[in-house]
Design a protein around this motif. Structure first.
Motif, PDB file in Angstrom:
ATOM      1  N   ARG A  34       1.023  -1.248   0.002  1.00 52.57           N
ATOM      2  CA  ARG A  34      -0.050  -0.089   0.059  1.00 52.57           C
ATOM      3  C   ARG A  34       0.844   1.243  -0.022  1.00 52.57           C
ATOM      4  O   ARG A  34       0.481   2.240  -0.610  1.00 52.57           O
ATOM      5  N   ARG A  35       1.889   1.051   0.919  1.00 53.18           N
ATOM      6  CA  ARG A  35       2.570   2.278   0.822  1.00 53.18           C
ATOM      7  C   ARG A  35       3.446   2.603  -0.524  1.00 53.18           C
ATOM      8  O   ARG A  35       3.519   3.892  -0.945  1.00 53.18           O
ATOM      9  N   ASP A  36       3.925   1.771  -1.211  1.00 50.02           N
ATOM     10  CA  ASP A  36       4.328   1.787  -2.523  1.00 50.02           C
ATOM     11  C   ASP A  36       3.466   2.344  -3.413  1.00 50.02           C
ATOM     12  O   ASP A  36       3.858   3.483  -4.187  1.00 50.02           O
ATOM     13  N   ALA A  38       0.798   4.203  -2.901  1.00 49.43           N
ATOM     14  CA  ALA A  38       0.524   5.583  -2.379  1.00 49.43           C
ATOM     15  C   ALA A  38       1.678   6.679  -2.843  1.00 49.43           C
ATOM     16  O   ALA A  38       1.161   7.478  -3.363  1.00 49.43           O
ATOM     17  N   ASP A  39       2.823   6.251  -2.634  1.00 47.92           N
ATOM     18  CA  ASP A  39       3.944   6.850  -3.146  1.00 47.92           C
ATOM     19  C   ASP A  39       4.051   7.218  -4.509  1.00 47.92           C
ATOM     20  O   ASP A  39       4.163   8.035  -5.053  1.00 47.92           O
ATOM     21  N   PHE A  40       3.619   5.885  -5.273  1.00 54.60           N
ATOM     22  CA  PHE A  40       3.697   6.083  -6.647  1.00 54.60           C
ATOM     23  C   PHE A  40       2.713   7.214  -7.115  1.00 54.60           C
ATOM     24  O   PHE A  40       2.772   7.906  -7.933  1.00 54.60           O
ATOM     25  N   LYS A  41       1.405   6.789  -6.657  1.00 57.34           N
ATOM     26  CA  LYS A  41       0.405   7.732  -6.937  1.00 57.34           C
ATOM     27  C   LYS A  41       0.646   9.159  -6.655  1.00 57.34           C
ATOM     28  O   LYS A  41       0.477  10.194  -7.566  1.00 57.34           O
ATOM     29  N   ASN A  42       1.142   9.614  -5.443  1.00 54.44           N
ATOM     30  CA  ASN A  42       1.497  10.878  -5.099  1.00 54.44           C
ATOM     31  C   ASN A  42       2.528  11.384  -5.982  1.00 54.44           C
ATOM     32  O   ASN A  42       2.706  12.637  -6.443  1.00 54.44           O
ATOM     33  N   THR A  43       3.601  10.585  -6.617  1.00 52.54           N
ATOM     34  CA  THR A  43       4.816  11.209  -7.385  1.00 52.54           C
ATOM     35  C   THR A  43       4.068  11.481  -8.735  1.00 52.54           C
ATOM     36  O   THR A  43       4.401  12.501  -9.239  1.00 52.54           O
ATOM     37  N   ASP A  45       0.748  12.423  -9.523  1.00 53.07           N
ATOM     38  CA  ASP A  45      -0.040  13.446  -9.321  1.00 53.07           C
ATOM     39  C   ASP A  45       0.592  14.761  -9.088  1.00 53.07           C
ATOM     40  O   ASP A  45       0.215  15.892  -9.800  1.00 53.07           O
ATOM     41  N   SER A  46       1.920  14.675  -8.379  1.00 47.05           N
ATOM     42  CA  SER A  46       2.392  15.790  -8.246  1.00 47.05           C
ATOM     43  C   SER A  46       3.258  16.261  -9.565  1.00 47.05           C
ATOM     44  O   SER A  46       3.522  17.492  -9.947  1.00 47.05           O
TER      45      SER A  46
END
Length: 83
Positions: A34-36, A38-43, A45-46
């Motif tokens: 999940r953390r990976d 979420a980090d992928f999605k946030n990257t 999106d940013s």
């Protein structure tokens, strides 16, 4: 030294060491935590947010004539026949 079979590339072993068969990717899907994810999605999106802030107005201005033409063409095709 072992003789190679005809058509077999040098160093071919049929399996990748420690990974199973070469075609395993067709039947098994790798998983991410999940953390990976979420980090992928946030990257992503940013990066998209930064891209759209930087180039959004220029892209909109570039495609504005195309938009106007397509809206005009749609209006041309929408009236019923015989009108």
């Amino acid at each position: 030294m072992k003789a190679r079979k005809k058509g077999q590339p040098t160093g071919h072993k049929g399996k990748t060491e420690g990974r199973g068969t070469m075609w395993e990717f067709l039947t098994e899907f790798p998983s991410l935590g999940r953390r990976d994810l979420a980090d992928f999605k946030n990257t992503i999106d940013s990066a998209f947010r930064n891209f759209s802030r930087e180039y959004g107005e220029a892209l909109e201005a570039f495609f504005s004539p195309l938009l106007k033409f397509l809206v005009w063409f749609e209006k041309l095709l929408l009236p019923p026949p015989g009108r």
